[in-house]
Write a protein that holds these residues in place. Structure first.
Motif, short mmCIF file in Angstrom:
data_model
loop_
_atom_site.label_atom_id
_atom_site.label_comp_id
_atom_site.label_asym_id
_atom_site.label_seq_id
_atom_site.Cartn_x
_atom_site.Cartn_y
_atom_site.Cartn_z
N ASN A 221 0.73 -1.12 0.10
CA ASN A 221 0.12 0.13 0.06
C ASN A 221 1.02 1.07 -0.07
O ASN A 221 1.49 1.49 1.01
N LEU A 222 1.05 1.90 -1.01
CA LEU A 222 1.88 3.06 -1.22
C LEU A 222 1.55 4.22 -0.48
O LEU A 222 2.40 5.25 -0.27
N LEU A 223 0.33 4.41 0.06
CA LEU A 223 -0.25 5.35 0.94
C LEU A 223 0.10 5.04 2.35
O LEU A 223 -0.06 5.84 3.27
N ASP A 224 0.53 3.87 2.74
CA ASP A 224 1.08 3.51 4.10
C ASP A 224 2.55 3.46 4.09
O ASP A 224 3.20 2.50 3.37
N ALA A 225 3.20 4.41 4.82
CA ALA A 225 4.60 4.35 4.98
C ALA A 225 5.30 3.02 5.41
O ALA A 225 6.34 2.66 4.88
N ASN B 233 8.17 5.65 -10.39
CA ASN B 233 6.76 5.90 -9.55
C ASN B 233 5.65 6.06 -10.66
O ASN B 233 5.36 7.22 -11.07
N ILE B 234 5.22 5.01 -11.12
CA ILE B 234 4.21 4.89 -12.04
C ILE B 234 2.75 5.15 -11.38
O ILE B 234 1.84 5.58 -11.95
N ALA B 235 2.85 4.63 -10.10
CA ALA B 235 1.40 4.49 -9.63
C ALA B 235 0.67 6.19 -9.45
O ALA B 235 1.59 7.12 -9.25
N GLY B 236 -0.66 6.34 -9.69
CA GLY B 236 -1.18 7.46 -9.38
C GLY B 236 -2.63 7.39 -9.84
O GLY B 236 -3.26 6.15 -9.63
N GLY B 237 -3.41 8.52 -9.93
CA GLY B 237 -4.83 8.44 -9.92
C GLY B 237 -5.37 9.58 -10.75
O GLY B 237 -4.94 10.68 -10.38
N PHE B 238 -6.49 9.50 -11.13
CA PHE B 238 -7.21 10.45 -11.76
C PHE B 238 -8.63 10.58 -11.41
O PHE B 238 -9.20 9.76 -11.57
N SER C 164 2.62 9.07 -2.58
CA SER C 164 3.03 7.78 -3.01
C SER C 164 4.53 7.92 -3.13
O SER C 164 5.23 7.14 -2.78
N VAL C 165 5.00 9.23 -4.01
CA VAL C 165 6.26 9.41 -4.29
C VAL C 165 7.03 9.48 -3.14
O VAL C 165 8.41 9.25 -3.09
N ILE C 166 6.63 10.48 -2.30
CA ILE C 166 7.36 10.54 -0.72
C ILE C 166 7.53 9.39 -0.14
O ILE C 166 8.72 9.23 0.34
N ASN C 167 6.65 8.45 -0.16
CA ASN C 167 6.51 7.11 0.69
C ASN C 167 7.71 6.32 -0.04
O ASN C 167 8.57 5.60 0.74
N THR C 168 7.68 6.50 -1.32
CA THR C 168 8.88 5.34 -1.79
C THR C 168 10.22 5.98 -1.83
O THR C 168 11.30 5.32 -1.49
N ALA C 169 10.23 7.36 -1.85
CA ALA C 169 11.48 7.97 -1.68
C ALA C 169 12.15 7.79 -0.40
O ALA C 169 13.34 7.67 -0.16
N ARG C 170 11.39 7.83 0.71
CA ARG C 170 12.05 7.34 2.12
C ARG C 170 12.55 6.28 2.01
O ARG C 170 13.68 6.11 2.80
#
Length: 226
Positions: free
Chosen positions: A59-63, A83-88, A112-118
């Motif tokens: 879950n990319l929204l959960d660090a 970082n391909i994940a996203g939404g519209f 999602s970008v911030i969580n993967t970057a961490r």
């Protein structure tokens, strides 16, 4: 461009663009870490783990979920993060946009970008090199009616890309983003004029390669013929 022996993390891997990006990297010899929310969807798209690919539900929204998933990767290091994940969501006028839509767009596209970057950036810093490619959108360059939340979120992705690039460029890490157009914003348009996922994947592959070693903080429109 070769990625033989390099580890590439792709989020949103089971989507149309994610699958195209995965195929492009696989054709160049990369070791793939394919991240998506649902394990069943991942297995439907890619089969099972093997010596060249790992299916990683997270879950990319959960660090915590992201950290647990990516720290367990058995491949050596992480050379590329896409970082391909996203939404519209098309949405309503700004003053009528529900709070949950604002939060959803910012979470799916920016958080999602911030969580993967961490998780990934410290690994790249330790290795002294890396490539990060984020997915922005042309809609992040200028506001459009009924797209306030989405446009703001994608604008945030562009700004995050620029900030990360400024922070990491002197440490051997390239951070860039691509800006595709949004098909849902073009009712009645000719699909043959849209940019194909495979064409967008080619640009992502270039930005992830040593050929793009001098490219930092770029936001590159990739819009086909629209």
């Amino acid at each position: 461009m070769t990625f033989e022996g390099k580890t590439c993390v792709i989020t949103g891997a089971a989507g149309n663009l994610g699958r195209a990006v995965a195929a492009a990297f696989a054709s160049k010899g990369a070791l793939l870490v394919l991240v998506d929310l649902d394990d069943k969807v991942l297995r439907s798209a890619f089969g099972r783990d093997d010596e060249r690919k790992l299916l990683v539900p997270a879950n990319l929204l959960d660090a915590g979920s992201v950290a647990q998933a990516l720290t367990a990767v058995r491949f050596p290091g992480i050379d590329v993060l896409c970082n391909i994940a996203g939404g519209f969501r098309m949405g309503k006028p700004v003053h009528e946009t529900p709070e949950k839509v604002w939060e959803l767009m910012l979470d799916l596209n920016a958080k999602s970008v911030i969580n993967t970057a961490r998780v990934v950036v410290p690994k790249m810093l330790a290795a002294g090199h890396g490539k990060i490619v984020n997915i922005g959108a042309v809609a992040g360059l200028a506001g459009k009616a009924n797209m306030g939340a989405y446009g703001a979120a994608k604008s945030a992705v562009i700004r995050l890309t620029e900030s990360m690039s400024a922070e990491l460029r002197d440490k051997g890490i390239n951070v860039n983003c691509v800006l595709p157009s949004i098909r849902a914003d073009m009712p009645g348009a000719d699909p043959r004029r849209w940019v194909a996922p495979e064409a967008l994947a080619d640009v992502i592959l270039f930005l992830s390669s040593d050929a793009a070693r001098a490219v930092h903080g770029a936001a590159i429109p990739v819009t086909g013929l629209v």
